[in-house]
Design an enzyme around this catalytic site. Structure first.
Site: not given
Ligand code: ZN
Length: 497
Positions: A263, A266, A292
């Site tokens: 995460e 991201h 991704e």
């Protein structure tokens, strides 16, 4: 003085993105801190505000600005913003308003029916909803239009430029390589022992380690925060407020360590988008696949590498008191990279993960084309799982019902996960030509890596399309060889075959 068309257009985009930020913040709250009883009402508020965004995107006012500014805008940001607004307008306007409303209601019902069906292991109760969702998606694809394959229209929503033709060239090659590797791994002399990783790891210490790693990655805590949730995600409200969530499993530290780093990848993307794009739809990742690629790059190519643990193992032990004192790195590193085909996609290791995606891709493609029907899914699912992963689900809950995506009508999304892997491997190869990645990893100094990603990927937001980003960086299109080579080299070494 009256405002120019340009200013009025930008004001409307600002209004749209303000609603978007409010919705995002409410969604974050709902999934982290909100009291249970508040959730139902909050979902309704989100629904009302999403409707507002939809109205702005498809308003006559928006159409008017697009028509006036199209082909006239000089400024590159304005030009791309107009293109983006037009794409959204066209996509939405092609669907009759009554069908769109019925579809939104269906999505909500289907999602809760899916939840029940999954816990009761009852595909039949979910089937009628899924049939309607598929029917709508076939219709929408026809409204939007496509070249060779109806599924292309849906892929375009997530990964513009990638088509069935492209995927059908690449996926079989990857599948063959992965299934061959899997076979060699099963027969290899050196099998890692994952039981050495067992223990009890307190949530608090895991949270501390997660923060240290995010910090090292270059995640800006002044422009973000880390919280706990059930299904981890990262969310960018604006470039100065990008939040990470994670999940702590006190029996298995890998969930939080790799989940947080994923995460975090991201989040770095969203934090480093050019601030000039603020309050436009361009201040976002360019596609699901490129997004991704960022999370998977950090999770796999960095955090699952030998160099990372050579540098971080001693540090990590401080956060796992009483554990691993007598466990050598030579045993620890293979254990965190154990390959084991699983029934559940989100539990898959980095080698078998793409095979899960291919199962779903092939079924979706055939469904949307009308070559198979929803009633055929459970049997075909199980067959493909056996063919590709050598494992058959005992029931539909751990088979065809496991993922939420289809219940929300998200067809065309899954391939992005596999594309993300391939993009990440291509970026990894290129980055290694330009900077000393191994040295950065081993020294625990990720600044050069983060800067490289910002310069080549993050800053652009949606200014470039996914395949343009890939091409500008690597000089080539989608090429699965980088991923295949990376996995082959890595697992040959770990399993010694
Ligand atoms: Zn992700």
């Amino acid at each position: 003085m009256s405002k120019t068309t340009e200013q009025k257009f930008m004001d409307l985009l600002k209004e749209q993105s303000a609603y978007g930020e409010a919705i995002g913040l409410m969604a974050w709250d709902m999934r982290t801190k909100a009291p249970r009883k508040g959730i139902e009402g909050r979902s309704e508020v989100i629904g009302v505000m999403s409707q507002k965004v939809h109205e702005i995107q498809t308003s006559d006012e928006m159409r008017g600005y697009i028509d006036k500014l199209k082909n006239k805008a000089q400024d590159p940001i304005l030009k791309r913003a107009v293109e983006e607004a037009e794409e959204t307008y066209d996509k939405t306007a092609k669907i009759p308003a009554n069908e769109y409303r019925a579809y939104v209601t269906l999505q909500t019902q289907a999602e809760s029916m899916w939840g029940e069906a999954k816990s009761n292991n009852d595909f039949e109760s979910f089937r009628p909803y899924l049939e309607k969702l598929v029917e709508y998606n076939r219709k929408f694809a026809d409204y939007w239009g496509y070249g060779d394959h109806r599924y292309d229209a849906l892929l375009n929503n997530y990964e513009p430029g990638v088509t069935v033709e492209v995927l059908d060239k690449v996926f079989p090659k990857v599948r063959k390589a992965l299934t061959d590797l899997l076979k060699q791994i099963k027969e290899a002399p050196n099998q890692p022992d994952p039981t050495v990783l067992q223990g009890h790891f307190s949530k608090e210490r895991q949270a501390e380690f997660s923060e240290v790693i995010l910090e090292r990655m270059g995640y800006d805590f002044e422009a973000g925060r880390l919280d706990e949730t059930v299904h981890p995600f990262a969310i960018g409200l604006n470039t100065n407020d990008v939040r990470v969530t994670t999940k702590y499993d006190e029996k298995d530290f890998r969930t939080a360590v790799f989940g947080t780093i994923h995460e975090g990848g991201h989040a770095l993307y969203e934090q480093n988008i050019d601030p000039k794009l603020a309050f436009t739809p361009l201040a976002d990742g360019t596609s699901m696949g490129i997004h991704e690629s960022q999370s998977l790059f950090w999770e796999n190519f960095i955090a699952r590498s030998e160099g990372f643990w050579r540098n971080h193992y001693e540090l990590f032990k401080n956060y796992a008191p009483g554990h691993f004192q007598n466990l050598s790195l030579e045993k620890f590193y293979p254990a965190v990279n154990e390959v084991k085909p699983s029934l559940i996609r989100i539990e898959a290791d980095e080698l078998t993960y793409c095979l899960h995606i291919m199962v779903r891709y092939e079924l979706e493609k055939a469904l949307i084309a009308g070559e198979i029907e929803v009633k055929d899914l459970p049997e075909l699912w199980n067959q493909k799982m056996e063919d590709y992963l050598g494992t058959t689900p005992e029931n539909d809950s751990e088979g065809v019902l496991q993922d939420i995506h289809w219940s929300g009508g998200d067809f065309g999304y899954f391939p992005s996960y596999a594309l993300g892997y391939m993009y990440a491997a291509q970026l990894n190869s290129k980055m290694r030509e330009e900077i000393d990645v191994d040295r950065s990893i081993e020294e625990g100094d990720f600044h050069k890596i983060k800067e490289w990603l910002t310069e080549n990927v993050h800053q652009y937001g949606k200014m470039k399309k996914p395949l343009q980003i890939l091409n500008d960086i690597t000089g080539e299109g989608l090429n699965p060889d980088h991923l295949i080579d990376y996995l082959t080299n890595k697992y040959k070494k770990i399993y010694q075959f």
